[in-house]
Design a protein around this motif. Sequence first.
Motif, short mmCIF file in Angstrom:
data_model
loop_
_atom_site.label_atom_id
_atom_site.label_comp_id
_atom_site.label_asym_id
_atom_site.label_seq_id
_atom_site.Cartn_x
_atom_site.Cartn_y
_atom_site.Cartn_z
N LYS A 160 -35.68 -1.78 -16.21
CA LYS A 160 -35.20 -1.93 -17.59
C LYS A 160 -34.21 -0.82 -17.58
O LYS A 160 -33.85 0.37 -16.92
CB LYS A 160 -36.44 -1.09 -18.38
CG LYS A 160 -37.46 -2.29 -18.57
CD LYS A 160 -38.75 -1.66 -19.29
CE LYS A 160 -40.19 -2.59 -19.33
NZ LYS A 160 -40.89 -2.13 -20.31
N LEU A 161 -33.11 -1.00 -18.67
CA LEU A 161 -32.24 0.10 -18.69
C LEU A 161 -32.81 1.25 -19.29
O LEU A 161 -33.87 1.31 -20.02
CB LEU A 161 -31.29 -0.54 -19.97
CG LEU A 161 -30.59 -1.62 -19.72
CD1 LEU A 161 -29.65 -2.21 -20.65
CD2 LEU A 161 -29.46 -1.29 -18.42
N SER A 162 -32.39 2.46 -18.95
CA SER A 162 -33.00 3.74 -19.14
C SER A 162 -32.75 3.95 -20.88
O SER A 162 -33.87 4.49 -21.62
CB SER A 162 -32.09 4.95 -18.51
OG SER A 162 -30.75 4.73 -18.86
N GLN A 163 -31.77 3.20 -21.45
CA GLN A 163 -31.63 3.32 -23.16
C GLN A 163 -31.46 1.77 -23.73
O GLN A 163 -30.71 1.08 -23.00
CB GLN A 163 -30.32 4.19 -23.39
CG GLN A 163 -30.67 5.60 -23.09
CD GLN A 163 -31.86 6.15 -24.01
OE1 GLN A 163 -31.93 5.87 -25.11
NE2 GLN A 163 -32.18 7.22 -23.23
N PRO A 164 -32.20 1.54 -24.39
CA PRO A 164 -32.01 0.07 -24.97
C PRO A 164 -30.56 -0.05 -25.63
O PRO A 164 -29.94 0.87 -25.98
CB PRO A 164 -32.97 0.17 -26.25
CG PRO A 164 -33.80 1.28 -26.04
CD PRO A 164 -33.06 2.43 -25.43
N GLU A 216 -30.53 0.11 -30.89
CA GLU A 216 -31.62 1.04 -31.48
C GLU A 216 -32.71 0.58 -32.58
O GLU A 216 -33.84 0.77 -32.30
CB GLU A 216 -31.04 2.39 -31.77
CG GLU A 216 -30.27 3.00 -30.84
CD GLU A 216 -29.62 4.53 -31.38
OE1 GLU A 216 -30.02 4.79 -32.52
OE2 GLU A 216 -29.29 5.29 -30.59
N GLN A 231 -39.55 -2.56 -25.23
CA GLN A 231 -38.36 -2.14 -24.62
C GLN A 231 -38.02 -0.55 -24.95
O GLN A 231 -36.65 -0.18 -25.21
CB GLN A 231 -37.20 -2.97 -24.78
CG GLN A 231 -37.59 -4.52 -24.17
CD GLN A 231 -37.49 -4.14 -22.59
OE1 GLN A 231 -36.78 -3.70 -22.02
NE2 GLN A 231 -38.35 -4.92 -22.01
N GLY A 232 -38.61 -0.37 -26.20
CA GLY A 232 -38.44 1.17 -26.92
C GLY A 232 -37.58 0.86 -28.01
O GLY A 232 -36.85 1.81 -28.47
N ILE A 233 -37.30 -0.20 -28.79
CA ILE A 233 -36.62 -0.76 -29.84
C ILE A 233 -37.30 -0.46 -31.04
O ILE A 233 -38.45 -0.83 -31.27
CB ILE A 233 -35.94 -1.90 -29.65
CG1 ILE A 233 -34.98 -2.03 -28.34
CG2 ILE A 233 -34.92 -2.29 -30.79
CD1 ILE A 233 -34.54 -3.66 -28.10
N ASP A 234 -36.64 0.08 -31.91
CA ASP A 234 -37.31 0.36 -33.30
C ASP A 234 -36.93 -1.17 -33.99
O ASP A 234 -35.89 -1.66 -34.47
CB ASP A 234 -36.61 1.34 -34.14
CG ASP A 234 -36.78 1.47 -35.60
OD1 ASP A 234 -37.92 0.83 -36.02
OD2 ASP A 234 -36.11 2.34 -36.34
N SER A 272 -33.15 -6.41 -21.56
CA SER A 272 -33.34 -5.42 -20.55
C SER A 272 -32.43 -5.53 -19.38
O SER A 272 -32.41 -4.91 -18.59
CB SER A 272 -34.85 -5.60 -20.27
OG SER A 272 -35.09 -6.65 -19.41
N ASN A 277 -24.75 -5.19 -22.76
CA ASN A 277 -24.38 -4.71 -24.03
C ASN A 277 -24.97 -5.72 -24.77
O ASN A 277 -25.38 -6.87 -24.42
CB ASN A 277 -22.88 -4.45 -24.51
CG ASN A 277 -22.01 -5.85 -23.70
OD1 ASN A 277 -22.29 -6.84 -24.00
ND2 ASN A 277 -21.21 -5.54 -22.80
#
Length: 398
Positions: A8-12, A15, A36-39, A327, A331
Amino acid sequence: MNINPTEKLSQPIVEKVAIVGAGPGGLAAAIALRSQGIDVQIYEKAQEFRPAGTGLGLAPNGLNFLDAIAPGIVEALKGSGCEVHHTVLKDIRGETIRANASKYQEKYGQPLVTVWWYRLQQVLASRLPSDIIHLNHRCIGFEQDENGVKIRFDGEKSVYADLLIGADGVNSVIREILFGEGKPNYIGSMCWRAVIKYHHELFNDYELVFVKGNQQFMYLLNVGGGYMSWISRKFSPEYSLCHSADEVKSRILHELADWDESFQVVVQATPAEQIWEGPICDRPPLTHWSQGRVTLLGDAAHPMAPAMGQGANTTFEDAYELRECFSQSANLQEALTSYEQRRMQRTKIIQARSALGEMRYYEANTVASNGQREQTMSLNDDFHKWLYDYKPSATIKF
């Protein structure tokens, strides 16, 4: 940018995602993207979740992708619905034409599960924080630029997001704003349906009953918990809607007047206000689903006739693949392009087969030669394997 599919990417890459529509597709997409940590925030026009919708079949391909999105959820759905082990085909006199043991588990590693749409919605919603689902939000428009999307709702409410996903069905507001197609395409099939708490005598031996009449048919589905779903469809080149619930009930009972009483009683036992009447519609495939920071999912992207029961199942495939594209991409534009490349050809084939299958329901019985029958079965077997044996990260071609 090449990324290992297991990483996975470290940051989505985004956001905040706004999803319009809290049906199974919107809920599944929210579960997938939140992992994936996305709001993710969901906006639904209904004022409350209430018992609604029809009985539907969750096929092996849909269950495979649901399990990948939310491990354990398939077992919960089996408990909320009904695993189909036996099916029967009858004529309108109630005579059995053919009875079969279900081969889904044996052939594809997953059963066919029949479940009430409302129960499916509940099970999916239970996997999400309640405060991210915003009811009484009817989307009326959006504007986007290179930085984000402003989504507008009734009552002068608005929200901002990095991405807007239209999961708002065959009459998608988001799709209409993007592509301006107008009303969906009526394919010549009228439908009446309901879900009621009722134990039909036929369910002593079968979980799914199909009754074939003259350019008309009926499904009886055990959807678990003592509930059953009945669905009747009729070939009708033109469609007209009744003006009241009582008129709808009278109409469908009139349509079934020549049928055996065992099929009429389930409609008679249904409160008139619980019977849904409407046309079966689809839309032509699009050349793309995304524009800028807006994309489509499920019935909003590829609405199809229900003949093959693939509406919800392909929606769960969408949700999983969208998560994987997020993931594995550098972009948002790359992710949405990849999402379309993974999904559009497969759903286009299923849309076309579903429309064809709907009309085949109404064909007069014909007697095929043994050679014709064997050739048809072979073609169907190949297609069913392509359809149902589809798994996450699969590269199956048809």
